[in-house]
Scaffold this active site. Structure first.
Site, PDB file in Angstrom:
ATOM      1  N   ARG A 210       0.890  -1.086  -0.054  1.00 12.37           N
ATOM      2  CA  ARG A 210      -0.053   0.245  -0.071  1.00 12.37           C
ATOM      3  C   ARG A 210       0.680   1.160  -0.040  1.00 12.37           C
ATOM      4  O   ARG A 210       0.277   2.485   0.388  1.00 12.37           O
ATOM      5  CB  ARG A 210      -1.015   0.100   1.069  1.00 12.37           C
ATOM      6  N   LEU A 211       2.078   1.321  -0.329  1.00 14.53           N
ATOM      7  CA  LEU A 211       3.065   2.407  -0.466  1.00 14.53           C
ATOM      8  C   LEU A 211       2.804   2.789  -2.037  1.00 14.53           C
ATOM      9  O   LEU A 211       3.999   2.873  -2.635  1.00 14.53           O
ATOM     10  CB  LEU A 211       4.450   1.968  -0.174  1.00 14.53           C
TER      11      LEU A 211
END
Length: 238
Positions: A210-211
């Site tokens: 989720r970066l």
């Protein structure tokens, strides 16, 4: 709602399939000089992908958000039919709900989303009517049935049932028979297009854990999407 119902709902959400996005991301050194060039590149890649694979079925599907007279947001998906330095655009009945919203409040947002490519583009700005010459040129390029449907549908208005739609279709079919020419169905005067003149364009690229990458162009001058000097670029945290 009792606690057992709440617990059941929470468990259901927790069991949703999770995907760790494996996209290529987007780093500053790979971003084009202007938002138009970057958008054009991603759209072209999505269109090319749609010709080669089955998981990009509508590469120009554009979600368009407007606000109605009560201030309530509304969103729907259309097909992006225009994209140039002036902004993304779509066609519609000028009496439709979205057109009525934009006539009262032209502020709008739109998004192109390609889940299988782990990419999305968000546009925010002010909608303006597409020039009649562009509308007519696009309309004449549509398939015969699509030109008929512009006449047959009183878009966003209630219909009694499916039979009413079929009856109206038959009426316009008889009114404008297919001659095989580009001009056998005239452009309705109630049909047109909207273009979003952007103040902000965001490019989202999915990453693992989720970066994700979020690169945003924000207007800092009066130029169009192709004028790099009129935009400030920054990165937003995911």
């Amino acid at each position: 709602m009792d606690s057992s119902s709440r617990d059941s709902g929470t468990a259901g959400l927790a069991s949703v399939r999770r995907v760790d996005y494996s996209g290529d991301g987007l780093v500053e050194s790979d971003v084009a000089a202007s938002p138009y060039l970057q958008a054009r590149d991603w759209v072209d890649q999505a269109v090319a992908a749609a010709e080669e694979r089955d998981d990009v079925p509508e590469p120009t599907a554009l979600s368009v958000a407007t606000v109605d007279g009560s201030g309530t947001p509304d969103v729907r998906t259309v097909l992006m039919r225009f994209l140039d330095e002036r902004g993304p655009g779509f066609v519609t009945n000028l009496g439709s709900a979205k057109s009525e919203h934009l006539q009262a409040n032209p502020r709008a947002a739109a998004a192109l989303t390609w889940p299988s490519l782990y990419r999305a583009i968000r546009f925010r700005g002010t909608a303006e009517l597409v020039g009649r010459d562009e509308v007519e040129a696009y309309f004449d390029s549509r398939p015969y049935g699509s030109r008929l449907s512009a006449w047959a549908s009183d878009q966003s208005r209630p219909a009694a049932d499916r039979h009413e739609l079929e009856r109206k279709w038959q009426e316009v079919l008889e009114r404008f028979p297919d001659t095989g020419g580009d001009h056998d169905v005239p452009v309705p005067d109630f049909w047109g297009g909207w273009r979003i003149v952007c103040d902000e364009v965001e490019f989202w690229a999915g990453r693992r854990n989720r970066l994700h990458d979020r690169i945003v162009f924000r207007r800092s001058g009066e130029g169009d999407l192709g004028d790099a000097a009129s935009w400030t670029r920054l990165r937003l945290q995911p």
